[in-house]
Design an enzyme around this catalytic site. Structure first.
Site, PDB file in Angstrom:
ATOM      1  N   ASN A   9      80.988  53.193 -43.830  1.00 65.33           N
ATOM      2  CA  ASN A   9      80.088  54.067 -44.575  1.00 65.33           C
ATOM      3  C   ASN A   9      80.897  54.722 -45.682  1.00 65.33           C
ATOM      4  OD1 ASN A   9      78.261  55.907 -45.522  1.00 65.33           O
ATOM      5  ND2 ASN A   9      78.419  57.305 -43.769  1.00 65.33           N
ATOM      6  N   TRP A  10      80.721  54.202 -46.894  1.00 61.38           N
ATOM      7  CA  TRP A  10      81.535  54.711 -48.004  1.00 61.38           C
ATOM      8  C   TRP A  10      80.998  56.023 -48.565  1.00 61.38           C
ATOM      9  CZ3 TRP A  10      82.559  49.535 -51.115  1.00 61.38           C
ATOM     10  CH2 TRP A  10      83.508  48.795 -50.404  1.00 61.38           C
ATOM     11  N   LYS A  11      79.852  56.443 -48.111  1.00 62.65           N
ATOM     12  CA  LYS A  11      79.242  57.695 -48.600  1.00 62.65           C
ATOM     13  C   LYS A  11      79.190  57.650 -50.135  1.00 62.65           C
ATOM     14  CE  LYS A  11      81.241  59.851 -44.578  1.00 62.65           C
ATOM     15  NZ  LYS A  11      81.345  61.040 -43.776  1.00 62.65           N
ATOM     16  N   HIS A  95      71.933  59.771 -40.738  1.00 64.25           N
ATOM     17  CA  HIS A  95      73.320  60.253 -40.724  1.00 64.25           C
ATOM     18  C   HIS A  95      73.309  61.780 -40.737  1.00 64.25           C
ATOM     19  CE1 HIS A  95      77.409  61.078 -42.039  1.00 64.25           C
ATOM     20  NE2 HIS A  95      77.716  59.861 -41.610  1.00 64.25           N
ATOM     21  N   GLU A  97      74.939  63.862 -42.336  1.00 61.53           N
ATOM     22  CA  GLU A  97      74.952  64.485 -43.677  1.00 61.53           C
ATOM     23  C   GLU A  97      73.554  64.484 -44.281  1.00 61.53           C
ATOM     24  OE1 GLU A  97      78.138  62.079 -45.221  1.00 61.53           O
ATOM     25  OE2 GLU A  97      79.499  63.066 -43.816  1.00 61.53           O
ATOM     26  N   GLU A 167      77.514  59.949 -33.195  1.00 60.75           N
ATOM     27  CA  GLU A 167      78.471  60.602 -34.074  1.00 60.75           C
ATOM     28  C   GLU A 167      78.410  62.111 -33.877  1.00 60.75           C
ATOM     29  OE1 GLU A 167      79.521  58.058 -37.661  1.00 60.75           O
ATOM     30  OE2 GLU A 167      77.691  59.081 -38.222  1.00 60.75           O
ATOM     31  N   GLY A 173      84.515  63.492 -40.440  1.00 65.18           N
ATOM     32  CA  GLY A 173      85.320  63.926 -41.584  1.00 65.18           C
ATOM     33  C   GLY A 173      86.232  65.095 -41.284  1.00 65.18           C
ATOM     34  N   SER A 213      85.755  60.443 -37.447  1.00 66.63           N
ATOM     35  CA  SER A 213      87.215  60.429 -37.649  1.00 66.63           C
ATOM     36  C   SER A 213      87.922  59.278 -36.939  1.00 66.63           C
ATOM     37  CB  SER A 213      87.828  61.779 -37.247  1.00 66.63           C
ATOM     38  OG  SER A 213      87.317  62.801 -38.063  1.00 66.63           O
ATOM     39  N   GLY A 234      83.843  56.385 -41.727  1.00 67.82           N
ATOM     40  CA  GLY A 234      83.719  56.966 -43.060  1.00 67.82           C
ATOM     41  C   GLY A 234      85.051  56.890 -43.787  1.00 67.82           C
TER      42      GLY A 234
HETATM   43  C1  PEP Z   1      80.608  58.779 -40.983  1.00 68.92           C
HETATM   44  O1  PEP Z   1      80.437  59.023 -42.159  1.00 68.92           O
HETATM   45  O2  PEP Z   1      79.714  58.246 -40.334  1.00 68.92           O
HETATM   46  C2  PEP Z   1      81.903  59.109 -40.380  1.00 68.92           C
HETATM   47  C3  PEP Z   1      82.064  58.875 -39.107  1.00 68.92           C
HETATM   48  O3  PEP Z   1      82.858  59.637 -41.196  1.00 68.92           O
HETATM   49  P1  PEP Z   1      84.423  59.820 -40.830  1.00 68.92           P
HETATM   50  O4  PEP Z   1      84.897  58.523 -40.244  1.00 68.92           O
HETATM   51  O5  PEP Z   1      85.084  60.157 -42.116  1.00 68.92           O
HETATM   52  O6  PEP Z   1      84.509  60.934 -39.828  1.00 68.92           O
END
Ligand code: PEP
Length: 262
Positions: A9-11, A95, A97, A167, A173, A213, A234
């Site tokens: 997931n590049w956001k 998600h 976010e 998640e 993050g 993470s 992410g």
């Molecule tokens: C995500 O965006 O779904 C995510 C898990 O981000 P990160 O790996 O940066 O925590």
């Protein structure tokens, strides 16, 4: 055995040229990897060009979000039909976010899941508790509500290819991860809900990713857990070296189910 699925997931990161450079490299580096399903979810603007690079490879394309209507006066939104047309097979839905910054509700997530399935996209339905919910002992209640509302009224046939991404919001993050055994426990709990809502077959075949993470150092521990069927990544998916290490740390030997339908 369920086939692990690793999704990037590049956001809101990477311009079109950066996205293309990344997938060109990944295509070469991952060309022999078939025991793990790999999905790349770039920003909308890069989908078309990335799709061209991914054609006839073992890498699949996903979007990070969608609206539930097919078309119409919904300024700024992207429909499931457009995503299919561009070459997406997956779409991330719900998600944290999106839930937090764009106020998406469980009902919105449900509409998106339902619509994605009806247009032949596989939703990666994200859910997980916030820190305060975990600290007050409500993790399982929150997860149960999100699973039930997300899948409300959907049939076994409809959800058979769906992916769930557990998640915990406090782990996204932040550099903090759920311990592998904590993640496994929640995944097991999600399977118990699926069994009650559907049956043993659905509960044992639906793939459940962990996200929050994930990095090259913690992937092995997570993937050793029986109920963890891959990861949604992410930050660590933005760098080709760390993403490749995660992919390589995710394989499981033996015949695997899932992922062959797209
Ligand atoms: C995500 O965006 O779904 C995510 C898990 O981000 P990160 O790996 O940066 O925590």
């Amino acid at each position: 055995m369920r086939k692990p699925i690793i999704a990037a997931n590049w956001k809101m990161n990477k311009a079109i040229s950066e996205s293309v450079d990344f997938v060109k490299d990944l295509k070469d580096l991952a060309m022999d990897i078939f025991n793990v399903e790999i999905v790349i979810c770039p920003p909308f603007i890069s989908l078309a060009t990335v799709a061209e690079v991914l054609k006839d490879t073992n890498l699949k394309l996903g979007a990070q979000n969608m609206y539930w209507e097919k078309s119409g006066a919904f300024t700024g939104e992207i429909s499931p039909v457009m995503l299919r047309d561009i070459g997406c097979h997956y779409v991330i839905v719900g998600h944290s976010e999106r839930r937090e910054y764009f106020k998406e509700t469980d009902e919105d997530v449900h509409r998106k899941v339902k619509s994605a399935i009806s247009f032949n996209l596989i939703p990666i339905m994200c859910l997980g508790e916030k820190l305060q919910e975990r600290e007050s002992g409500n993790t399982l209640d929150v997860v149960e509500r999100q699973v039930k509302k997300g899948l409300d009224g959907l049939t076994k046939e409809e959800i058979k290819n769906l992916i769930i991404a557990y998640e915990p919001v406090w782990a996204i993050g932040t550099g903090k991860t759920a311990s592998p055994s904590d993640a496994n426990e929640v995944h097991k709990f999600i399977r118990s809900i699926l069994k009650k809502l559907y049956d043993e077959e659905i509960s044992s075949t639906i793939r459940i990713q962990y996200g929050g993470s994930v990095n090259p150092e913690n992937i092995d521990g997570l993937m050793k857990e029986e109920e963890v069927d891959g990861v949604l990544v992410g930050g660590a998916s933005l760098n080709i070296n760390s993403f490749m290490k995660i992919i390589k740390g995710s394989g499981r030997p033996g015949p695997m189910k899932g992922g062959d339908q797209v």
